[in-house]
Write an enzyme that holds these catalytic residues in place. Structure first.
Site, PDB file in Angstrom:
ATOM      1  N   GLY A 165     -15.202   0.686  -9.208  1.00  0.00           N
ATOM      2  CA  GLY A 165     -16.601   1.035  -9.350  1.00  0.00           C
ATOM      3  C   GLY A 165     -17.566  -0.110  -9.504  1.00  0.00           C
ATOM      4  O   GLY A 165     -18.770   0.138  -9.682  1.00  0.00           O
TER       5      GLY A 165
ATOM      6  N   TYR B  44       3.418  -2.876  -2.964  1.00  0.00           N
ATOM      7  CA  TYR B  44       3.843  -1.509  -3.271  1.00  0.00           C
ATOM      8  C   TYR B  44       5.367  -1.512  -3.329  1.00  0.00           C
ATOM      9  O   TYR B  44       6.027  -2.114  -2.474  1.00  0.00           O
ATOM     10  CB  TYR B  44       3.378  -0.525  -2.190  1.00  0.00           C
ATOM     11  CG  TYR B  44       1.914  -0.185  -2.244  1.00  0.00           C
ATOM     12  CD1 TYR B  44       1.380   0.501  -3.332  1.00  0.00           C
ATOM     13  CD2 TYR B  44       1.058  -0.508  -1.187  1.00  0.00           C
ATOM     14  CE1 TYR B  44       0.031   0.831  -3.376  1.00  0.00           C
ATOM     15  CE2 TYR B  44      -0.282  -0.180  -1.219  1.00  0.00           C
ATOM     16  CZ  TYR B  44      -0.786   0.493  -2.322  1.00  0.00           C
ATOM     17  OH  TYR B  44      -2.117   0.814  -2.364  1.00  0.00           O
TER      18      TYR B  44
ATOM     19  N   GLY C 252     -13.437  -4.099  -4.296  1.00  0.00           N
ATOM     20  CA  GLY C 252     -12.794  -3.608  -3.086  1.00  0.00           C
ATOM     21  C   GLY C 252     -13.748  -3.046  -2.058  1.00  0.00           C
ATOM     22  O   GLY C 252     -14.085  -3.705  -1.075  1.00  0.00           O
ATOM     23  N   ARG C 253     -14.215  -1.818  -2.282  1.00  0.00           N
ATOM     24  CA  ARG C 253     -15.052  -1.168  -1.271  1.00  0.00           C
ATOM     25  C   ARG C 253     -16.255  -2.017  -0.835  1.00  0.00           C
ATOM     26  O   ARG C 253     -16.551  -2.079   0.361  1.00  0.00           O
ATOM     27  CB  ARG C 253     -15.535   0.194  -1.783  1.00  0.00           C
ATOM     28  CG  ARG C 253     -14.492   1.313  -1.700  1.00  0.00           C
ATOM     29  CD  ARG C 253     -15.138   2.639  -2.071  1.00  0.00           C
ATOM     30  NE  ARG C 253     -14.219   3.761  -2.059  1.00  0.00           N
ATOM     31  CZ  ARG C 253     -13.592   4.226  -3.142  1.00  0.00           C
ATOM     32  NH1 ARG C 253     -13.745   3.611  -4.314  1.00  0.00           N
ATOM     33  NH2 ARG C 253     -12.796   5.285  -3.065  1.00  0.00           N
TER      34      ARG C 253
ATOM     35  N   ASP D  27     -11.120  -3.025 -12.514  1.00  0.00           N
ATOM     36  CA  ASP D  27     -11.275  -2.563 -11.133  1.00  0.00           C
ATOM     37  C   ASP D  27     -11.752  -1.113 -11.147  1.00  0.00           C
ATOM     38  O   ASP D  27     -11.482  -0.389 -12.101  1.00  0.00           O
ATOM     39  CB  ASP D  27      -9.912  -2.661 -10.432  1.00  0.00           C
ATOM     40  CG  ASP D  27      -9.892  -2.021  -9.056  1.00  0.00           C
ATOM     41  OD1 ASP D  27     -10.421  -2.641  -8.123  1.00  0.00           O
ATOM     42  OD2 ASP D  27      -9.343  -0.917  -8.918  1.00  0.00           O
TER      43      ASP D  27
ATOM     44  N   SER E 225      -3.058  -6.951   0.925  1.00  0.00           N
ATOM     45  CA  SER E 225      -2.338  -5.705   0.689  1.00  0.00           C
ATOM     46  C   SER E 225      -1.001  -5.687   1.420  1.00  0.00           C
ATOM     47  O   SER E 225      -0.856  -6.260   2.500  1.00  0.00           O
ATOM     48  CB  SER E 225      -3.185  -4.524   1.172  1.00  0.00           C
ATOM     49  OG  SER E 225      -2.445  -3.311   1.132  1.00  0.00           O
TER      50      SER E 225
ATOM     51  N   THR F 128       1.185  -2.820  -7.606  1.00  0.00           N
ATOM     52  CA  THR F 128       0.391  -1.603  -7.841  1.00  0.00           C
ATOM     53  C   THR F 128       1.324  -0.505  -8.319  1.00  0.00           C
ATOM     54  O   THR F 128       2.330  -0.206  -7.665  1.00  0.00           O
ATOM     55  CB  THR F 128      -0.339  -1.172  -6.561  1.00  0.00           C
ATOM     56  OG1 THR F 128      -1.287  -2.190  -6.209  1.00  0.00           O
ATOM     57  CG2 THR F 128      -1.086   0.135  -6.773  1.00  0.00           C
TER      58      THR F 128
ATOM     59  N   ARG G 288     -20.274  -2.481  -8.718  1.00  0.00           N
ATOM     60  CA  ARG G 288     -21.292  -2.445  -7.666  1.00  0.00           C
ATOM     61  C   ARG G 288     -22.437  -3.424  -7.913  1.00  0.00           C
ATOM     62  O   ARG G 288     -23.427  -3.408  -7.188  1.00  0.00           O
ATOM     63  CB  ARG G 288     -21.876  -1.016  -7.543  1.00  0.00           C
ATOM     64  CG  ARG G 288     -20.844   0.059  -7.192  1.00  0.00           C
ATOM     65  CD  ARG G 288     -20.281  -0.144  -5.806  1.00  0.00           C
ATOM     66  NE  ARG G 288     -19.315   0.878  -5.439  1.00  0.00           N
ATOM     67  CZ  ARG G 288     -17.992   0.757  -5.560  1.00  0.00           C
ATOM     68  NH1 ARG G 288     -17.478  -0.363  -6.065  1.00  0.00           N
ATOM     69  NH2 ARG G 288     -17.182   1.725  -5.193  1.00  0.00           N
TER      70      ARG G 288
ATOM     71  N   ARG H 105      -8.998   7.250  -6.149  1.00  0.00           N
ATOM     72  CA  ARG H 105      -8.257   7.695  -4.972  1.00  0.00           C
ATOM     73  C   ARG H 105      -6.856   8.218  -5.298  1.00  0.00           C
ATOM     74  O   ARG H 105      -6.132   8.628  -4.393  1.00  0.00           O
ATOM     75  CB  ARG H 105      -8.164   6.545  -3.965  1.00  0.00           C
ATOM     76  CG  ARG H 105      -9.504   6.234  -3.331  1.00  0.00           C
ATOM     77  CD  ARG H 105      -9.536   4.871  -2.691  1.00  0.00           C
ATOM     78  NE  ARG H 105      -8.875   4.761  -1.398  1.00  0.00           N
ATOM     79  CZ  ARG H 105      -9.417   5.109  -0.220  1.00  0.00           C
ATOM     80  NH1 ARG H 105     -10.638   5.642  -0.186  1.00  0.00           N
ATOM     81  NH2 ARG H 105      -8.769   4.933   0.915  1.00  0.00           N
TER      82      ARG H 105
END
Length: 366
Positions: free
Chosen positions: A295, A137, A316-317, A293, A115, A163, A297, A265
């Site tokens: 969700g 960014y 990600g998470r 991308d 990032s 992004t 899981r 987000r």
């Protein structure tokens, strides 16, 4: 956190086990920063609901004795069609931060995305080896932005991921209530924060205050053209949900788009990423790769995305959960679980590999 007995992350049998271990390990305000979405978290919840409503139509009497998850991403071979998504400030959850996560990605053979707001410099991450992409960014200082691209190139990054869904940070109410600020030991390695991101602000997230000062809200297709002109690396556009934008991205020379609502987000009420995927994939055409991308899981989620037109997914998470709960070993466990679950889902759906998965039919109840 009320999850009952915790399973050590490096022994987890599913990503929910890793999530529970991370929730137990992290301070409440850091967990909220990681887990939370924007607004009423409608899109955050909808991402999961929409994925669970995608049912696969398995095929039978196919030989899956040599079932493989091997694939390619951005033209490079990967053992599983998964890349690590860009996530800011990973030293919030583990002292080694991005370095430990990058080692896990290297061991799993999947790309790691650094990032712009990484808490470890890109040079330290590329020195680990493996495939590294750089997420950008667009900054108010466009010259500084292009300097970051050069820095990523010089460090050995193999793709640039712009992004495009953050003109400013969404209203993340959990962080606002917590008056969330970064601890002194966590700093953006590529963008100066001064003291802004480390000083509490009444009713606000210090991270949002800082990004509001640093990020440009005037990023346009002209910005993309300047970036495409500046780099010969593969260029990925992250945050695309509209077919029209995917079509224009492909026409603009973008190598891949990421169908993403930023994990719920940014715009609360944005379409779930999986619902947008088929139209975006159709609009992007054959010359522009499509990644998914928001969700993911399980390996079944990866298979759902493949069946609906993606060539791979970003995660990600879950990597942050693994990192928080057990460092590099926890992050590696997340990637191993996804690979194992994808192979299981492929075989049980009658697919001997990723190419066959893209021919599976899906069913979404009315």
């Amino acid at each position: 956190m009320g999850h009952g007995a915790e399973v050590p992350a490096d022994q987890a049998l599913c990503l929910a086990d890793v999530e529970h271990a991370a929730a137990a390990a992290l301070p409440a305000e850091v967990w909220d920063f990681v887990a939370g979405g924007s607004g009423a978290e409608t899109t955050l919840d909808a991402n999961r609901t929409a994925l669970d409503r995608v049912f696969l139509v398995p095929r039978v009497l196919t030989d899956v004795s040599r079932c493989t998850t091997d694939s390619t991403l951005l033209g490079r071979p990967v053992p599983v069609p998964v890349a690590v998504a860009p996530v800011a400030y990973q030293r919030l959850v583990h002292p080694e931060g991005e370095s430990a996560a990058a080692r896990a990605a290297k061991a799993a053979g999947v790309p790691f995305t650094v990032s712009t707001l990484s808490s470890v410099p890109v040079e330290e991450i590329t020195a680990i080896g493996g495939t590294v992409w750089f997420q950008l960014y667009w900054l108010r200082d466009a010259a500084r932005c292009l300097e970051l691209v050069r820095r990523a190139e010089d460090a050995g990054c193999q793709a640039i991921m712009l992004t495009v869904d953050v003109p400013w940070m969404g209203r993340r109410v959990r962080d606002m209530r917590n008056r969330f600020a970064l601890p002194d030991h966590v700093r953006a390695a590529h963008v100066s924060t001064g003291s802004t991101a480390h000083r509490q602000h009444a009713g606000a997230s210090a991270v949002a205050v800082h990004t509001g000062l640093a990020f440009s809200s005037a990023t346009t297709w002209s910005s993309l053209a300047a970036l495409r002109e500046r780099t010969r690396l593969p260029l990925v556009l992250k945050g695309v949900l509209a077919a029209e934008d995917a079509r224009r991205a492909a026409e603009s020379g973008v190598d891949a788009v990421v169908v993403s609502n930023h994990g719920g987000r940014q715009l609360d009420g944005a379409v779930p990423s999986i619902a947008a995927l088929p139209e975006v994939a159709a609009a992007a055409g054959d010359g522009c790769e499509v990644l998914f991308d928001s969700g993911v899981r399980s390996g079944t989620d990866v298979l759902r995305a493949l069946a609906l037109g993606a060539s791979g997914v970003l995660v990600g998470r879950p990597l942050i959960w693994g990192l928080a709960a057990a460092g590099e070993a926890g992050a590696r466990r997340v990637l191993d679980l996804l690979a194992d679950e994808l192979r299981d889902a492929l075989g049980l759906s009658g697919c001997d590999g990723v190419a066959a998965a893209r021919r599976l039919r899906t069913f979404v109840p009315a």
